[in-house]
Design a protein around this motif. Structure first.
Motif, PDB file in Angstrom:
ATOM      1  N   SER A  32       0.821  -1.205   0.000  1.00  0.00           N
ATOM      2  CA  SER A  32       0.000   0.000   0.000  1.00  0.00           C
ATOM      3  C   SER A  32       0.859   1.261   0.000  1.00  0.00           C
ATOM      4  O   SER A  32       0.660   2.169  -0.818  1.00  0.00           O
ATOM      5  CB  SER A  32      -0.928  -0.018   1.221  1.00  0.00           C
ATOM      6  OG  SER A  32      -1.752   1.106   1.226  1.00  0.00           O
ATOM      7  N   SER A  71      -5.873   0.332  -2.017  1.00  0.00           N
ATOM      8  CA  SER A  71      -5.501   1.042  -0.789  1.00  0.00           C
ATOM      9  C   SER A  71      -6.489   0.739   0.334  1.00  0.00           C
ATOM     10  O   SER A  71      -6.087   0.472   1.472  1.00  0.00           O
ATOM     11  CB  SER A  71      -5.454   2.551  -1.029  1.00  0.00           C
ATOM     12  OG  SER A  71      -4.412   2.889  -1.897  1.00  0.00           O
ATOM     13  N   CYS A  74      -6.039  -2.974   1.499  1.00  0.00           N
ATOM     14  CA  CYS A  74      -4.816  -3.141   2.301  1.00  0.00           C
ATOM     15  C   CYS A  74      -4.985  -2.527   3.681  1.00  0.00           C
ATOM     16  O   CYS A  74      -4.572  -3.113   4.690  1.00  0.00           O
ATOM     17  CB  CYS A  74      -3.616  -2.514   1.594  1.00  0.00           C
ATOM     18  SG  CYS A  74      -3.009  -3.463   0.184  1.00  0.00           S
ATOM     19  N   SER A 109      -9.204   6.215   2.873  1.00  0.00           N
ATOM     20  CA  SER A 109      -9.239   5.378   1.663  1.00  0.00           C
ATOM     21  C   SER A 109     -10.660   5.183   1.161  1.00  0.00           C
ATOM     22  O   SER A 109     -10.923   5.280  -0.044  1.00  0.00           O
ATOM     23  CB  SER A 109      -8.622   4.007   1.948  1.00  0.00           C
ATOM     24  OG  SER A 109      -7.257   4.107   2.203  1.00  0.00           O
ATOM     25  N   ASN A 183       0.332   5.215   6.716  1.00  0.00           N
ATOM     26  CA  ASN A 183       1.134   4.034   6.407  1.00  0.00           C
ATOM     27  C   ASN A 183       2.598   4.249   6.768  1.00  0.00           C
ATOM     28  O   ASN A 183       3.280   3.312   7.202  1.00  0.00           O
ATOM     29  CB  ASN A 183       0.982   3.648   4.936  1.00  0.00           C
ATOM     30  CG  ASN A 183      -0.343   2.972   4.671  1.00  0.00           C
ATOM     31  OD1 ASN A 183      -0.909   2.326   5.542  1.00  0.00           O
ATOM     32  ND2 ASN A 183      -0.859   3.132   3.473  1.00  0.00           N
TER      33      ASN A 183
END
Length: 197
Positions: A32, A71, A74, A109, A183
């Motif tokens: 991601s 995205s 994940c 997301s 992330n």
């Protein structure tokens, strides 16, 4: 002769995720984050400078739904794997923060997948229709800005569409950057626990 394993050590061993879970978590997180960095900071800039504007827009409209869905997936799988490996009754402040980071990433997301990204793509399609009717769209790089500026000045409906595009594109970009930061924080959290490379 070794004595019995202390209860704390046995409990710590019980809460350790398996190597498969750790591998999956790292795989989803790195996939991601790597995809987000590539799409945001490399592919977009290269394509916008070397492709005709409408070609660039068409590629983005086709790729972004996949990008946003991957995205989101994940982010959801990362939260699921992390939560499975950290029972709520044993969560410390750091683990709670990590779960919040995953939740924020999922929310950003999903907003992009279900709303901002889709609306932005729809507006781009409308902008392209108006531009094609004026013979525009094949300009490359910075050459594309002046004809569009003139069209905005002379066409109120195009100007309104361009403003809506700017708003939704900014919101979509903000969600995307939020996911990159989340992330990145999650990768930092993992790296801080590595004893060796």
């Amino acid at each position: 002769m070794e004595g019995p394993v202390p209860i704390q050590d046995a409990m710590a061993g019980d809460t350790q995720p398996s190597n498969t879970i750790k591998l999956l978590h790292l795989l989803f997180l790195s996939t991601s984050w790597g995809m987000q960095v590539w799409v945001t900071f490399v592919a977009g800039f290269v394509m916008s400078r070397h492709l005709p504007r409408h070609t660039f827009g068409s590629i983005q409209r086709e790729l972004f739904p996949y990008y946003f869905h991957i995205s989101s997936t994940c982010a959801f799988l990362n939260l699921t794997l992390f939560a499975m490996s950290h029972p709520s009754e044993r969560l410390g402040e750091e683990h709670t923060t990590q779960i919040i980071v995953f939740l924020v990433c999922i929310a950003a997301s999903v907003l992009n997948t279900q709303w901002f990204g889709q609306v932005t793509s729809d507006i781009v399609a409308e902008l392209h229709l108006v531009e094609r009717s004026q013979g525009l769209g094949q300009e490359v790089g910075l050459a594309a800005s002046e004809p569009r500026r003139q069209l905005r000045a002379s066409n109120p409906s195009y100007r309104q569409l361009a403003r809506r595009f700017a708003l939704f594109h900014a919101l979509s970009s903000l969600c995307n950057l939020c996911c990159i930061v989340c992330n990145g924080l999650s990768l930092y959290h993992l790296a801080a626990r590595l004893s060796a490379l």
